[in-house]
Design an enzyme around this catalytic site. Structure first.
Site, PDB file in Angstrom:
ATOM      1  N   SER A 284       0.848   1.789   1.609  1.00  0.00           N
ATOM      2  CA  SER A 284       0.130   2.237   0.934  1.00  0.00           C
ATOM      3  C   SER A 284      -1.055   2.944   1.317  1.00  0.00           C
ATOM      4  O   SER A 284      -0.857   3.902   2.086  1.00  0.00           O
ATOM      5  CB  SER A 284       0.024   1.399  -0.267  1.00  0.00           C
ATOM      6  OG  SER A 284      -0.985   1.827  -1.362  1.00  0.00           O
ATOM      7  N   ASP A 295      -1.593  12.923  11.825  1.00  0.00           N
ATOM      8  CA  ASP A 295      -1.413  14.336  11.558  1.00  0.00           C
ATOM      9  C   ASP A 295      -2.442  15.046  12.032  1.00  0.00           C
ATOM     10  O   ASP A 295      -2.575  16.415  12.649  1.00  0.00           O
ATOM     11  CB  ASP A 295      -1.714  14.657   9.890  1.00  0.00           C
ATOM     12  CG  ASP A 295      -0.309  14.516   9.537  1.00  0.00           C
ATOM     13  OD1 ASP A 295       0.683  13.944  10.028  1.00  0.00           O
ATOM     14  OD2 ASP A 295      -0.094  14.764   7.928  1.00  0.00           O
ATOM     15  N   LYS A 309       5.398   3.818   1.156  1.00  0.00           N
ATOM     16  CA  LYS A 309       4.948   3.910  -0.277  1.00  0.00           C
ATOM     17  C   LYS A 309       4.052   5.134  -0.319  1.00  0.00           C
ATOM     18  O   LYS A 309       2.922   5.069   0.290  1.00  0.00           O
ATOM     19  CB  LYS A 309       4.079   2.523  -0.593  1.00  0.00           C
ATOM     20  CG  LYS A 309       3.666   2.657  -2.138  1.00  0.00           C
ATOM     21  CD  LYS A 309       2.953   1.536  -2.472  1.00  0.00           C
ATOM     22  CE  LYS A 309       2.437   1.376  -3.842  1.00  0.00           C
ATOM     23  NZ  LYS A 309       1.264   2.414  -4.191  1.00  0.00           N
TER      24      LYS A 309
END
Length: 539
Positions: A284, A295, A309
């Site tokens: 999460s 990223d 999740k």
């Protein structure tokens, strides 16, 4: 006459067919079903329980993370996520049907009132708790209560014959999300984050400032076992490490609306080498932070593929205080990947993923799991390949420590024997240990668990029916680490000493330290593999 009867029969069949096909208002249907149960069930029924059960059933048909919380469950969740509660600032444990103080918040009311590690609590507000076989939750309810109201404790203390009576004023106690933060060496700092709560950003900010003041230029951020929490807290943590205006993630609702969540540029550690530790339980909000840092090529991610999740829930409160936690959007990392794993086979199958990963060998050896090319994405700066569709894949794989997840270890730890023997050893040798190891760093570097304590644990574990190999060096090494960690927690006032001991035996931690001390390998892991291969071929 026969034709008339035949015609009537056809009309009747048609009527019943039309009735069967008729659409019924679902809301009316639900109300009618409740009414029929109330009127016809053999025993009296509780209307609220029936409605609660129906709401839970409806939500369970949607996705694994939409859920219903009763008033009591909602209150408990709000308290756990608020980052504070009204208490006295202690941890305790049941040992031989007695309740002992195993931790004292150095800044809390219990410490100021004179409560010490090792004190045995005999009574709370005049009610004896010794020999009552009370559960931890029951004792916790007795100790916690209204802020500003004192709780009366009766204490038995080693080498003190009389009962000690203390009135401790309940205060707002911080339920911290930072497990511990400390300097590993002169340059490398370490922060372990357990949850994303309302106080997480404030705690992270303070921890980073403190570590920087001690000379930190590199950091290990440990998100292993972190199941997530508030999205706002995840944005705050990512903001500590990313430049202003960088996207943390974006969310897409059922109407297709994109909501972008960006950094504010108020971080404490936007430059400097960073390693993030994750595992199969990292989920999460913890995945939001990990995905953003990966990223933007801001950190090297070590460990094992995270939980997966990528659904965002919002709390919708009903009039009675109960809450529907409904999935309202999917979130995507800055590169555009959703890390939500499939859930079409139902909730039971969804949450058995760990067993499948272990059985497949994915958690033990690299290469047992592959993402399809259709889920391939590129990082924002260095254009490295990353994947969506089932958790965050680390930049460097660290196998699971199978002994920590073995049946014998689980049974030993759940039995309470490790805590019991560590506590008894610390109680018996407290004065001599503290005289020898005045501060935790000396204890951590020099103390070795005696063979007698380890043998006692093994004997009692076997007596309790735990199948354990006393002669196995791996078994002895792991249990020695657990005993040392528990003893440290009994000797020193503060938080996180147990984790510091366990880190010394953790392969993920060891590899993270090694990587931060190897600039060439660190840079290589953040570099585009195609670019790296071209440079190599030119040589």
């Amino acid at each position: 006459m026969k034709n008339l009867n035949k015609g009537l029969l056809i009309i009747a069949i048609t009527f019943f067919a039309l009735s069967a096909d008729a659409q019924m208002n679902p809301k009316v249907k639900l109300q009618d079903a409740l009414k029929l149960i109330q009127q016809n069930y053999v025993d009296p029924v509780n209307d609220e329980s029936l409605v609660d059960a129906s709401i839970k059933a409806m939500l369970s048909s949607l996705d694994p993370h939409s859920s219903y919380l009763s008033r009591e469950e909602a209150d408990a969740m709000n308290q756990s996520m608020s980052g504070s509660f009204a208490g006295i600032g202690i941890q305790f444990a049941m040992v031989n049907d007695s309740t002992f103080v195993t931790g004292v918040n150095p800044d809390g009311p219990a410490a100021r009132a004179g409560l010490r590690l090792g004190d045995r609590i005999l009574a709370i507000d005049g009610k004896s708790i010794f020999g009552k076989s009370l559960k931890n939750q029951e004792i916790m309810k007795m100790i916690r209560g209204e802020k500003g109201k004192a709780v009366a404790l009766e204490i038995a203390r080693t080498q003190q014959p009389e009962i000690v009576k203390l009135d401790v004023m309940r205060e707002q106690i911080a339920d911290l999300s930072v497990n511990t933060s400390y300097m590993v060496d002169s340059k490398i700092g370490y922060i372990s984050l357990s949850i994303f709560s309302q106080s997480t950003r404030r705690e992270m900010d303070a921890a980073l400032k403190q570590l920087k003041a001690q000379g930190m230029t590199k950091l290990i951020l440990d998100l292993q076992g972190n199941g997530g929490g508030y999205v706002e807290a995840a944005i705050g943590v990512a903001d500590e490490f990313l430049e202003k205006g960088q996207q943390v993630f974006y969310a897409v609702t059922n109407t297709g609306v994109h909501d972008n969540y960006m950094t504010g540029g108020f971080g404490q550690f936007m430059h400097g080498n960073l390693v993030v530790l994750i595992d199969e339980s990292t989920a999460s909000s913890a995945e939001i932070v990990t995905g953003a840092l990966q990223d933007w090529d801001r950190a090297v991610v070590l460990g094992r593929r995270s939980f997966g999740k990528g659904l965002m829930q919002k709390g919708l409160e009903l009039a009675d205080g109960s809450i529907i936690r409904l999935t309202g959007a999917r979130y995507y990392t800055p590169s555009g990947r959703s890390i939500q794993k499939p859930y079409e086979k139902g909730k039971t199958d969804y949450f058995q993923d760990f067993s499948r990963r272990m059985a497949s060998g994915e958690l033990i050896e690299e290469g047992h799991f592959k993402f399809p090319d259709s889920l391939r994405y590129m990082t924002m700066m260095n254009k490295r390949v990353v994947y969506g569709g089932g958790g965050i894949m680390p930049d460097k794989f660290i196998p699971i420590d199978t002994s920590l997840y073995s049946a014998w270890m689980a049974k030993t730890m759940n039995s309470g024997l490790t805590l019991k023997i560590a506590f008894e050893y610390a109680q018996k040798n407290r004065n001599s240990l503290l005289a020898t190891y005045k501060e935790f760093p000396a204890f951590n570097a020099q103390f070795n668990v005696p063979e007698s304590a380890l043998d006692l644990l093994l004997i009692q574990a076997q007596s309790a029916g735990i199948a354990i190999s006393a002669a196995n060096p791996v078994v002895r090494k792991e249990l020695r680490t657990q005993l040392k960690a528990e003893i440290a927690g009994q000797l020193y006032v503060g938080k996180g000493y147990e984790l510091q001991v366990r880190n010394q035996a953790s392969e993920s931690f060891i590899q993270a330290v090694a990587l931060l001390n190897d600039q060439k390998t660190y840079d290589s892991l953040l570099q585009n593999q195609d670019v790296k291969q071209k440079k190599t071929s030119k040589k």
